[in-house]
Scaffold this active site. Structure first.
Site, mmCIF file in Angstrom:
data_model
loop_
_atom_site.group_PDB
_atom_site.id
_atom_site.type_symbol
_atom_site.label_atom_id
_atom_site.label_comp_id
_atom_site.label_asym_id
_atom_site.label_seq_id
_atom_site.Cartn_x
_atom_site.Cartn_y
_atom_site.Cartn_z
ATOM 1 N N GLU A 182 0.925 -1.094 -0.004
ATOM 2 C CA GLU A 182 -0.052 -0.029 0.018
ATOM 3 C C GLU A 182 1.081 1.219 0.111
ATOM 4 O OE1 GLU A 182 -3.124 0.344 -0.470
ATOM 5 O OE2 GLU A 182 -3.456 -1.821 -0.188
ATOM 6 N N CYS A 216 -2.102 8.737 3.699
ATOM 7 C CA CYS A 216 -2.270 8.262 2.548
ATOM 8 C C CYS A 216 -3.484 8.515 1.742
ATOM 9 C CB CYS A 216 -2.430 6.779 2.509
ATOM 10 S SG CYS A 216 -3.430 5.877 3.269
HETATM 11 P P1 NAP Z 1 8.601 4.132 4.081
HETATM 12 O O1 NAP Z 1 9.432 5.446 4.637
HETATM 13 O O2 NAP Z 1 8.748 3.621 2.668
HETATM 14 O O3 NAP Z 1 8.890 3.359 5.149
HETATM 15 C C1 NAP Z 1 8.120 2.005 5.460
HETATM 16 C C2 NAP Z 1 8.836 0.947 5.547
HETATM 17 O O4 NAP Z 1 9.671 0.629 4.342
HETATM 18 C C3 NAP Z 1 10.031 1.288 6.718
HETATM 19 O O5 NAP Z 1 10.045 -0.026 7.387
HETATM 20 C C4 NAP Z 1 11.311 1.404 5.886
HETATM 21 O O6 NAP Z 1 12.244 1.050 6.450
HETATM 22 C C5 NAP Z 1 11.194 0.537 4.687
HETATM 23 N N1 NAP Z 1 11.865 1.066 3.705
HETATM 24 C C6 NAP Z 1 11.603 2.211 2.913
HETATM 25 N N2 NAP Z 1 12.424 2.208 1.891
HETATM 26 C C7 NAP Z 1 13.048 1.125 1.796
HETATM 27 C C8 NAP Z 1 14.024 0.398 0.663
HETATM 28 N N3 NAP Z 1 14.329 1.172 -0.066
HETATM 29 N N4 NAP Z 1 14.658 -0.630 1.376
HETATM 30 C C9 NAP Z 1 13.960 -1.350 2.263
HETATM 31 N N5 NAP Z 1 13.146 -0.878 3.055
HETATM 32 C C10 NAP Z 1 12.670 0.329 2.957
HETATM 33 O O7 NAP Z 1 7.256 5.205 4.409
HETATM 34 P P2 NAP Z 1 6.651 5.855 5.732
HETATM 35 O O8 NAP Z 1 7.485 6.820 6.006
HETATM 36 O O9 NAP Z 1 6.230 4.817 6.541
HETATM 37 O O10 NAP Z 1 5.084 6.339 5.093
HETATM 38 C C11 NAP Z 1 4.799 7.394 4.567
HETATM 39 C C12 NAP Z 1 4.485 6.706 3.191
HETATM 40 O O11 NAP Z 1 3.435 5.672 3.292
HETATM 41 C C13 NAP Z 1 3.466 7.873 2.386
HETATM 42 O O12 NAP Z 1 3.735 7.940 0.960
HETATM 43 C C14 NAP Z 1 2.071 7.415 2.540
HETATM 44 O O13 NAP Z 1 1.039 7.863 1.730
HETATM 45 C C15 NAP Z 1 2.367 5.830 2.823
HETATM 46 N N6 NAP Z 1 1.114 5.272 3.290
HETATM 47 C C16 NAP Z 1 0.186 4.438 2.596
HETATM 48 C C17 NAP Z 1 -0.736 4.020 3.150
HETATM 49 C C18 NAP Z 1 -1.651 3.165 2.366
HETATM 50 O O14 NAP Z 1 -2.658 2.328 2.961
HETATM 51 N N7 NAP Z 1 -1.537 3.038 0.933
HETATM 52 C C19 NAP Z 1 -1.078 3.839 4.613
HETATM 53 C C20 NAP Z 1 -0.160 4.799 5.290
HETATM 54 C C21 NAP Z 1 1.026 5.545 4.590
HETATM 55 P P3 NAP Z 1 13.317 2.259 7.031
HETATM 56 O O15 NAP Z 1 12.812 3.215 7.591
HETATM 57 O O16 NAP Z 1 14.289 1.346 7.975
HETATM 58 O O17 NAP Z 1 14.100 2.674 5.899
#
Ligand code: NAP
Length: 479
Positions: free
Chosen positions: A236, A273
């Site tokens: 997501e 999101c």
């Molecule tokens: P994020 O920075 O992508 O982090 C999510 C997880 O992914 C973390 O555990 C992070 O670990 C890991 N991660 C990120 N990049 C990675 C990579 N290149 N390789 C491996 N692991 C990686 O996202 P966030 O800051 O938590 O959330 C914000 C985003 O989520 C927004 O874009 C929002 O729209 C979206 N969101 C979507 C939904 C939905 O239901 N569609 C709901 C809520 C939020 P590390 O931090 O250790 O890198």
């Protein structure tokens, strides 16, 4: 907790041990009956609520989201856990098709077929930063995987490490108190991407549930696909959630809608999101007045600080990208708000929007882009350019006419949830929910991560042909 301390990152050996425990628990837990799974889910909800007074202040310290929002989120998380317990008791996890043998030759004649569903096995669950309860350790992905009969290994989000650890300890305590194998629930921690990558690459991980950024989701999906044996990746991701207004609705309700929309754009500092990121308006005087009212309401809003300095930097870079794009002037320019960002509103025309792919990217935070259109066809073209979104909101599609049909058709092709009125923030946890839209908002648009159908992601159909009576008696439960 010092995230820059390398000891915060679990070593590959620690991750391997956590996944091995999950793998060891998988068969036992897959065979657990409805009462066992429901008791676990309700026990987790009870424990979460019992620890509210310590967890909410911890979450507030780490996220800045405020006690009111966080208490509500904890309520939602407990509701969700109990809801899945009820659905398991109602038989959802064991739903099966009993197709008795038909005598005679094919194609009409066939053997007895019992179509059951097998839990996938250990699920790696990536917590998001912006919902410290509802999309984190005991959030919807964990609840639905446990309901389906799968052990869960959570990759905690480093934006709320203390809360993650406290919630995970509580969950492990419930698993132990109920006499279940410890591996039913596990946690891996790390601020380095290598931790998540190692987890996804582990051969015993059977599926990934991810909530987070497009960039992170795309990277981890590539890892899941590059394994010798690729596994399902339920991601997501980010979304820009267009809101489309038709002329009559703005003429009738413009000021009230502007106030509501400004509240949705700035809710939780825009860190949802489902935050509305693109507002598609006709080129007419009622829209001019609406933009004035929206700009005024946004100028008055005072968001709180963002979840992490990294997110703030991404937000600043996103709005700077708009500012650097020709044909995208500010209506409300971001200013230096100190710790907290100030809301931003920019305006462009449909041709510029459609021709500029960078404008289709999510800017995570309190910002929105107004796109002026000269026809319904142009509004449809804007939706086609966006391609995939969690939601599309239509204001003024109540009349059955060609324009409404064209907009509804395009909205349904673009989004997982189409709203007729209101604003897209707020996602009900219920049977009819669909939270997941076409790429780039989700990796698997045919599934949902919110609502009771989320459980289906973790169950794989198996047809048992001429199954012995003892297998039939299990009623769809794995042996
Ligand atoms: P994020 O920075 O992508 O982090 C999510 C997880 O992914 C973390 O555990 C992070 O670990 C890991 N991660 C990120 N990049 C990675 C990579 N290149 N390789 C491996 N692991 C990686 O996202 P966030 O800051 O938590 O959330 C914000 C985003 O989520 C927004 O874009 C929002 O729209 C979206 N969101 C979507 C939904 C939905 O239901 N569609 C709901 C809520 C939020 P590390 O931090 O250790 O890198």
């Amino acid at each position: 907790m010092n995230l820059t301390d390398p000891t915060f990152d679990n070593s590959p050996e620690q991750i391997d041990a956590t996944v091995a425990a999950a793998a060891a628990a998988a068969d036992t837990y897959a065979a657990a009956d409805a009462a066992t799974r429901a008791a676990l889910l309700r026990g987790l909800a009870d424990a979460l609520e019992a620890a509210r007074d310590s967890l909410v202040p911890l979450a507030d310290r780490e996220s800045h989201l405020g006690p009111a929002r966080l208490n509500g989120e904890l309520d939602r998380t407990a509701f969700q856990l109990r809801g899945f317990a009820t659905r398991v008791e109602a038989g959802d996890a064991f739903a099966h098709v009993d197709d008795p043998a038909v005598a005679g030759g094919p194609p009409a004649g066939h053997p007895a077929l019992l179509r059951v569903r097998q839990p996938l096995g250990p699920v790696a669950m990536f917590a998001a930063s912006n919902f410290p309860f509802a999309f984190s350790v005991l959030g919807g992905d964990t609840a639905s995987a446990l309901a389906a009969g799968c052990p869960v290994v959570v990759k905690g989000h480093p934006a709320h490490p203390e809360l993650t650890r406290a919630t995970a300890e509580l969950a492990a305590g419930v698993v132990k108190a109920q006499g279940l194998p410890a591996g039913v629930f596990g946690l891996v921690e790390g601020a380095a991407v290598a931790v998540g990558v190692h987890l996804v690459q582990h051969p015993a991980i059977a599926a990934v549930a991810f909530t987070g950024s497009f960039r992170g989701g795309a990277a981890l999906q590539a890892v899941a696909n590059a394994r010798p044996r690729p596994i399902p990746f339920f991601g997501e991701l980010g979304s820009i959630n267009p809101v489309i207004a038709r002329p009559a609705v703005l003429a009738a309700q413009g000021p009230a809608l502007a106030t509501t929309l400004a509240g949705s754009i700035t809710l939780g500092c825009g860190q949802f999101c489902t935050s509305p990121g693109v507002i598609v308006l006709p080129d007419d005087p009622a829209s001019d007045s609406f933009v004035d009212a929206l700009a005024a309401a946004l100028s008055d809003a005072r968001p709180h600080a963002m979840l992490t300095p990294g997110m703030r930097a991404n937000f600043d870079a996103g709005v700077a990208g708009w500012a650097a794009t020709p044909g995208v002037p500010w209506r409300v320019a971001p200013t230096d708000g100190g710790d907290a960002p100030t809301p931003a509103l920019a305006v462009t025309d449909a041709a510029t929007f459609i021709a500029t792919p960078a404008l289709h990217d999510e800017v995570f935070g309190p910002a929105a882009l107004v796109v002026r259109t000269t026809s319904v066809d142009e509004a449809v073209a804007v939706l086609r350019a966006i391609g995939g979104s969690l939601t599309v909101t239509l204001w003024g599609a109540e009349t059955d006419d060609a324009a409404s049909r064209a907009l509804v058709r395009a909205a349904m092709q673009t989004a997982g949830r189409v709203l007729f009125g209101g604003v897209p923030t707020g996602v009900a946890v219920t049977a009819g929910q669909q939270h997941g839209g076409p790429w780039p908002s989700s990796t698997r648009a045919e599934t949902t991560s919110v609502g009771w159908a989320a459980m289906d992601r973790f169950l794989r159909p198996v047809a048992l042909q001429d199954a012995p009576a003892w297998l039939q008696r299990l009623g769809g439960r794995p042996c």
